[in-house]
Every structure is written in C-alpha cells, then in structure tokens.
Design an enzyme around this catalytic site. Structure first.
Site, mmCIF file in Angstrom:
data_model
loop_
_atom_site.group_PDB
_atom_site.id
_atom_site.type_symbol
_atom_site.label_atom_id
_atom_site.label_comp_id
_atom_site.label_asym_id
_atom_site.label_seq_id
_atom_site.Cartn_x
_atom_site.Cartn_y
_atom_site.Cartn_z
ATOM 1 C CE LYS A 12 -3.790 -2.240 0.015
ATOM 2 N NZ LYS A 12 -3.852 -3.744 0.188
ATOM 3 C CE1 TYR B 104 -5.688 -8.091 3.188
ATOM 4 C CE2 TYR B 104 -3.666 -8.143 4.847
ATOM 5 C CZ TYR B 104 -5.437 -7.960 4.471
ATOM 6 O OH TYR B 104 -5.353 -6.513 4.544
ATOM 7 C CE1 TYR C 247 -9.023 -9.609 4.649
ATOM 8 C CE2 TYR C 247 -10.338 -8.875 6.037
ATOM 9 C CZ TYR C 247 -9.537 -8.143 5.506
ATOM 10 O OH TYR C 247 -8.648 -7.552 5.298
#
Length: 331
Positions: free
Chosen positions: A48, A287, A261
């Site tokens: 990110k 992830y 998730y």
C-alpha cells in the site's frame, strides 16, 4: 498526462529487491521469484506504500488535516495510512470491520502506536454502515474547519492503482539490468483490487506478454473482475493509455479465501510453513499466505504450466502473523 507527470511523494524504500526461490521452484516445477514489496519500509512496509505515494500527494495538495480510511482488524492499508497521516501532520481515523478486540496485537498494535483514532463496526453491519461512518468523520472534521480526505478500503482508486503501474516500470528496469526476460506470469493477492488494476495497466505498457493473476483473499459483492476492469480503465485514462479492459480480460482465482476474510485457511497456513521452512520467507494468514497457497494450487492444476517463469508480488503483512500464534504453531 504521463505517469511521470502525476504528482507523487516518495514514501517507500524503492526499488525493492527481487528474490529467487530455488527450493520452492524445484518443488513446484516452475521458476519462482518474489518481488519483495514487504520491504517497502515505510510504516512497517507493504504494497500500500506505492498507492499512498500518489494518494498522499493528492491529500497534501488539498491541505488535508484528517485522513480517514477503513479495513479489517489486521489491515496493512489502515496501518500504513495511519503512519502516512502522522508523517505529514494529519490526524488518522480508522473505521475498522470487526468488534472492538480484547487485545491489540499485530497491525492493531501499530495502529495504536501511530495514535490513530479507532472506530469498530460490527462485521454484519459493516457494508451498510462504513460509507456513512467515514463520511460522518469527514463532516465532523469539516465542521471544525479541517479538510478531510477519505481513502477507500485498500487505497483501491484509479489514482492509487498508479502505484503498481510504477511498480511494473520498476520491475521492467530491474529485469532489463540483469538481461532477464519478462516473467510469464505475475501473481498477487486481491483484497480490494487496486494492486491488480495497476499491474494490469503496467504489463500492457512494459510487459505485454506477461499474464496477471490475482488470488482473492476475500469475497466481493461486485465481482472482482468487473471492479478491477473499471478501475484499470479509469487509471489508464489518468496517464493517457487508450486501452480498455473488460471483465473477461481479468484473471482472478476466487477459491482460496478459506472460511472468511481475515480467518486463516488450512492451505494458507501450509503455504506459510512451506515458505518459512524452505526459503526463510515470512507470509501472513490474512493476505500472502492464502495467495501463495492459491498459487501452489493453480500450478499443480496446470493453470500455470510447469516450467513457467512466475513472479509473486509479496504485498507485506508480517505484523498479521502475531495474532495467529495458536492457529499456526499451537501452544
């Protein structure tokens, strides 16, 4: 406007290295390398940072004082937004999916260290409440005379996606310096879609024969292929790329999310152990572990053929290892 002309503020420790994975390569029957974007450095590192280089430049130009974003408890994006806000004298507000935890570990601990203002939303109500809650924080800031800036989950915007157009440019230069041909496949996790959108634009410019594969680590109300095609088309327009993508042009594997998730999966945990024990490479259960588990599976199934040259983009996330001690190694 060219990519080089879009305002961007340096945050990451770039270029990040490309790491060969010889033992995993032999086991999988491919040539596997890893782009170490877990080494971007700033705010604990992760992919990110590349998006935030563009998004923070926009926020600074708008004299923002309050930076607002969202994610799950172990969101790398939220953690890095909090760090970026502090670096530029802004107040970070994180509206997170999940009830208030009894302990603050992993990325949540770092959020607290960065002094982020935290709000927790019940996961069942999150998708209906998140937009109005972030807007309420923005309205409150504006009422105090402070400019606010809302960054969507994962920094997944056309502007943010340019971070991974820039990344493919960086990769193409690194490969050219060593005389290595472009990989057959470039693979990355998919949480919000911005990374894959940027990679899709980037390979069209710099590696037109390379296929982009996304491994979903969460579900999506709107199919990822549709969301990413729309984002890639809008991002491409920002830099005067005329190509357009349809949903069928986007390759996303959706069978490796596991229970939900942010909940570790058996295949993801196995990939974490394999990468650590064979290559000294740290993945995480939210992830990258699920993404590498998915990558191993699609290689085994032949979707990525034996002998292929494969580059995996390590999007970071090692702080998310620590809340999952029990699931990974037991007592």
């Amino acid at each position: 406007m060219r990519l080089e002309d879009i305002p961007r503020i340096p945050l990451g420790f770039l270029p990040t290295p490309i790491d060969a994975m010889p033992r995993l390569s032999r086991e999988l029957g491919v040539t596997l390398s890893v782009k170490r974007d877990d080494f971007t450095g700033f705010g604990g590192g992760g992919n990110k940072v590349r998006k935030l280089e563009f998004l923070m430049a926009d926020a600074i130009a708008k004299n923002v004082k309050v930076l607002i974003t969202t994610g799950g408890h172990q969101s790398n994006h939220a953690r890095m937004c909090a760090a970026a806000a502090r670096k530029f004298g802004m107040h970070p507000v994180l509206v997170l999916r999940g009830n208030r935890p009894s302990e603050f570990q992993g990325n949540l601990l770092l959020d607290r260290l960065f002094g982020a203002e935290l709000e927790f939303l019940d996961p069942d109500a999150y998708f209906t409440e998140i937009a109005p809650r972030m807007q309420a924080h923005a309205d409150a800031a504006e009422a105090r005379g402070e400019a606010a800036y809302i960054i969507p989950v994962g920094g997944a915007t056309p502007l943010g996606s340019l971070g991974y157009v820039q990344a493919v440019k960086e990769l193409s230069e690194q490969y050219a310096e060593t005389g290595r041909k472009a990989p057959d496949f470039i693979v990355a996790p998919v949480g919000s879609g911005g990374t894959i959108a940027g990679l899709t634009i980037g390979v069209s410019l710099f590696w037109p024969e390379t296929k982009v594969v996304g491994i979903a680590v969460t579900g999506s109300a709107v199919p990822f292929t549709q969301r990413i095609a729309v984002m890639a088309n809008a991002g491409a327009k920002l830099i005067d790329v005329t190509r357009e993508w349809q949903s069928d042009d986007i390759w996303i594997e959706t069978d490796f999310v596991g229970p939900a998730y942010g909940v570790p999966s058996e295949a993801g945990n196995a990939a974490i152990h394999a990468a650590a024990e064979k290559e000294g490479l740290l993945l995480d259960p939210v992830y990258t572990g699920k993404a590498v588990g998915g990558l191993m599976s699609i290689i085994a199934s032949g979707k990525i053929p034996a002998g292929s040259d494969v580059l995996f983009v390590h999007c970071g996330g090692s702080p998310a290892l620590y809340p999952f001690t029990q699931q990974l190694v037991g007592n």
